[in-house]
Scaffold this motif. Structure first.
Motif, PDB file in Angstrom:
ATOM      1  N   GLY A 163     -33.311   0.054 -11.882  1.00 40.89           N
ATOM      2  CA  GLY A 163     -33.811  -1.215 -12.390  1.00 40.89           C
ATOM      3  C   GLY A 163     -35.152  -1.531 -11.638  1.00 40.89           C
ATOM      4  N   ALA A 164     -35.331  -1.015 -10.251  1.00 40.06           N
ATOM      5  CA  ALA A 164     -36.346  -1.298  -9.414  1.00 40.06           C
ATOM      6  C   ALA A 164     -37.562  -0.483 -10.027  1.00 40.06           C
ATOM      7  N   ILE A 165     -37.391   0.434 -10.742  1.00 46.86           N
ATOM      8  CA  ILE A 165     -38.414   1.114 -11.144  1.00 46.86           C
ATOM      9  C   ILE A 165     -38.532   0.886 -12.989  1.00 46.86           C
ATOM     10  N   ALA A 166     -37.453   0.852 -13.466  1.00 49.44           N
ATOM     11  CA  ALA A 166     -37.232   0.921 -15.066  1.00 49.44           C
ATOM     12  C   ALA A 166     -38.138  -0.359 -15.540  1.00 49.44           C
ATOM     13  N   TRP A 167     -37.921  -1.389 -15.023  1.00 50.07           N
ATOM     14  CA  TRP A 167     -38.256  -2.680 -15.267  1.00 50.07           C
ATOM     15  C   TRP A 167     -40.098  -3.019 -15.462  1.00 50.07           C
ATOM     16  N   ARG A 168     -40.435  -1.990 -14.626  1.00 51.02           N
ATOM     17  CA  ARG A 168     -41.973  -1.911 -14.441  1.00 51.02           C
ATOM     18  C   ARG A 168     -42.512  -1.321 -15.710  1.00 51.02           C
ATOM     19  N   ILE A 169     -41.724  -1.057 -16.489  1.00 45.98           N
ATOM     20  CA  ILE A 169     -42.253  -0.459 -18.106  1.00 45.98           C
ATOM     21  C   ILE A 169     -42.794  -1.626 -18.742  1.00 45.98           C
ATOM     22  N   ILE A 170     -42.319  -2.831 -18.680  1.00 42.40           N
ATOM     23  CA  ILE A 170     -43.010  -4.023 -19.519  1.00 42.40           C
ATOM     24  C   ILE A 170     -44.706  -4.074 -18.913  1.00 42.40           C
ATOM     25  N   PRO A 171     -44.822  -4.476 -17.651  1.00 49.26           N
ATOM     26  CA  PRO A 171     -46.267  -4.413 -17.468  1.00 49.26           C
ATOM     27  C   PRO A 171     -47.009  -3.330 -17.769  1.00 49.26           C
TER      28      PRO A 171
END
Length: 193
Positions: A163-171
């Motif tokens: 999740g530390a990397i995965a959620w960066r997909i939104i920006p």
């Protein structure tokens, strides 16, 4: 074309034991996995089949997650060298992504692979219920509902979880949309007559 799954023959026990290959990627199991499996079997001598299928399902869940990363990395054009399995986590070794977006997609790959198996199993249990066979129920529970819980936990935005990397997909998606919009506006241009 080589088979998708190959088992090592013979198996040479080491700190990281090569147990086979998935899509031409070596899969290793840490020695502690074998130790945990032996303790589990000894402790559950009265129900060895449930214990074996439960342990195998847990290891399958970790392998499935790491194969999701592997497939996403390969689809993005990155080389994957190995998958390591430990008692409570795994690790997929792939080339360093050259873009943040690609890294985010690879991070999501594990969770998506889990969901692709877990959701149908959860729906099966919801519609038909569990069977009267404990080993089958262990597989349904671990690869079904428990897998979804593990996937949700793994999406917490905390390092070293995905999740530390995965959620960066939104920006990253927002930036890509802005760039497309700018490109579209700049390519239309103004015409004067």
């Amino acid at each position: 074309m080589p088979p998708t799954i190959q088992f090592a023959n013979p198996v040479k026990f080491e700190k990281l034991t090569r147990i086979g290959r998935v899509r031409s990627v070596d899969v290793y199991v840490h020695w502690t996995v074998f130790l945990v499996a032996a303790v589990m079997i000894y402790a559950a001598i009265q129900r060895p089949w449930s214990t074996l299928t439960g342990g195998a399902s847990w290891l399958t869940l970790i392998l499935l997650h790491e194969c999701g990363h592997m497939i996403a990395a390969q689809k993005k054009g990155y080389s994957v060298s190995a998958i390591d399995l430990y008692p409570i986590h795994g690790r997929c070794h792939f080339d360093a992504p050259w873009s943040r977006f690609d890294h985010c997609v690879i991070a999501w790959g594990g969770v998506i692979a889990q969901a692709a198996i877990a959701v149908p199993l959860v729906l099966w249990v919801a519609v038909f219920g569990y069977s009267r066979f404990e080993p089958i129920n262990a597989v349904l529970a671990i690869l079904g509902g428990y897998s979804l819980v593990v996937a949700a936990f793994n999406l917490l935005p905390v390092s070293p979880l995905d999740g530390a990397i995965a959620w960066r997909i939104i920006p990253e998606l927002v930036n890509r949309a802005k760039q497309r919009k700018r490109k579209k506006n700049s390519s239309s241009g103004w015409r004067s007559y």
